[in-house]
Design a protein around this motif. Structure first.
Motif, short mmCIF file in Angstrom:
data_model
loop_
_atom_site.label_atom_id
_atom_site.label_comp_id
_atom_site.label_asym_id
_atom_site.label_seq_id
_atom_site.Cartn_x
_atom_site.Cartn_y
_atom_site.Cartn_z
N UNK A 176 0.84 -1.19 0.00
CA UNK A 176 0.00 0.00 0.00
C UNK A 176 0.88 1.24 0.00
N UNK A 177 0.42 2.30 -0.67
CA UNK A 177 1.20 3.54 -0.78
C UNK A 177 0.82 4.52 0.32
N UNK A 178 1.82 5.27 0.78
CA UNK A 178 1.58 6.35 1.74
C UNK A 178 1.13 5.83 3.10
N UNK A 179 0.66 6.79 3.90
CA UNK A 179 0.13 6.46 5.21
C UNK A 179 -1.26 5.87 5.03
N UNK A 180 -1.45 4.67 5.52
CA UNK A 180 -2.76 4.05 5.46
C UNK A 180 -3.47 4.39 6.77
N UNK A 181 -4.40 5.33 6.68
CA UNK A 181 -5.15 5.69 7.88
C UNK A 181 -6.35 4.78 7.98
N UNK A 195 -19.24 -0.43 9.68
CA UNK A 195 -18.92 -1.34 10.77
C UNK A 195 -18.82 -2.80 10.33
N UNK A 196 -19.10 -3.07 9.07
CA UNK A 196 -19.09 -4.47 8.61
C UNK A 196 -17.66 -5.02 8.59
N UNK A 197 -17.55 -6.26 8.95
CA UNK A 197 -16.27 -6.95 8.94
C UNK A 197 -16.20 -7.78 7.66
N UNK A 198 -14.99 -7.96 7.15
CA UNK A 198 -14.80 -8.78 5.96
C UNK A 198 -13.87 -9.94 6.31
N UNK A 199 -13.92 -10.95 5.50
CA UNK A 199 -13.04 -12.10 5.68
C UNK A 199 -12.18 -12.25 4.43
N UNK A 200 -10.97 -12.69 4.64
CA UNK A 200 -10.07 -12.95 3.52
C UNK A 200 -10.53 -14.20 2.79
N UNK A 201 -10.48 -14.14 1.48
CA UNK A 201 -10.79 -15.30 0.65
C UNK A 201 -9.51 -16.09 0.42
N UNK A 202 -9.60 -17.37 0.08
CA UNK A 202 -8.38 -18.12 -0.21
C UNK A 202 -7.59 -17.44 -1.33
N UNK A 203 -6.30 -17.25 -1.10
CA UNK A 203 -5.43 -16.63 -2.09
C UNK A 203 -5.29 -15.12 -1.93
N UNK A 204 -6.09 -14.49 -1.06
CA UNK A 204 -5.98 -13.05 -0.86
C UNK A 204 -4.67 -12.70 -0.19
N UNK A 205 -4.10 -11.57 -0.60
CA UNK A 205 -2.96 -10.99 0.08
C UNK A 205 -3.54 -9.90 0.97
N UNK A 206 -3.32 -10.00 2.28
CA UNK A 206 -3.98 -9.10 3.23
C UNK A 206 -2.97 -8.11 3.79
N UNK A 207 -3.35 -6.81 3.75
CA UNK A 207 -2.57 -5.76 4.41
C UNK A 207 -3.42 -5.24 5.57
N UNK A 208 -2.86 -5.33 6.77
CA UNK A 208 -3.54 -4.83 7.98
C UNK A 208 -2.59 -3.85 8.65
N UNK A 209 -2.76 -2.54 8.37
CA UNK A 209 -1.87 -1.56 8.99
C UNK A 209 -2.06 -1.54 10.50
N UNK A 210 -0.95 -1.34 11.19
CA UNK A 210 -1.01 -1.29 12.67
C UNK A 210 -0.72 0.08 13.16
#
Length: 147
Positions: A121-126, A132-147
């Motif tokens: 991901x580019x720049x600051x990911x705010x 409020x909906x939650x999503x789930x990763x699908x098989x094969x997804x590349x997941x970015x979770x900024x901390x």
């Protein structure tokens, strides 16, 4: 020299030219190969809520075939997802043999070979999640979770 010898000699020359023509076709006819397969990305908060509008950059290059690299930036959709298409390159067999040799001659010990790819991901990911909906990763997804 007899007529039979002349005919055999002409036939052998025709076979040699036909063989050389076939070799040239094999060496010079370009074919497609995959550099990077299709990739799907998900950008979410730590609580697994999608973050829309985050630009994700994909970089790729096959150093054994290509002289320059490529990059593409795509923003995430409202579900925090990006889909990058399959990346391919077309090159003939002769170039696939010659290009690595040219790499060594021009760059020495710093020569690169094969596929190099990166994605981020580019720049600051705010954390501006979409609702409020939650999503789930699908098989094969590349997941970015900024901390």
């Amino acid at each position: 020299m007899s007529l039979t010898d002349i005919k055999n000699s002409a036939f052998k020359r025709k076979r040699l030219w036909a063989f050389l023509f076939m070799v040239a076709i094999v060496l010079l006819c370009p074919f497609r190969s995959t550099v990077v397969p299709e990739q799907k990305v998900l950008v979410v908060t730590e609580g697994w809520r999608p973050i829309p509008g985050v630009r994700v950059r994909q970089i790729w290059q096959n150093y054994s075939v290509e002289v320059v690299g490529h990059e593409e930036d795509i923003p995430t959709d409202e579900n925090g997802r990006v889909s990058f298409p399959r990346r391919t390159v077309r090159a003939n067999l002769l170039w696939r043999v010659v290009r690595p040799i040219l790499n060594i001659l021009s760059q020495g010990v710093h020569a690169s070979f094969g596929v190099q790819t990166d994605m981020f991901p580019l720049g600051e990911v705010t954390e501006k999640p979409a609702g409020q909906k939650r999503v789930e990763a699908q098989p094969g997804d590349i997941v970015f979770r900024p901390r």
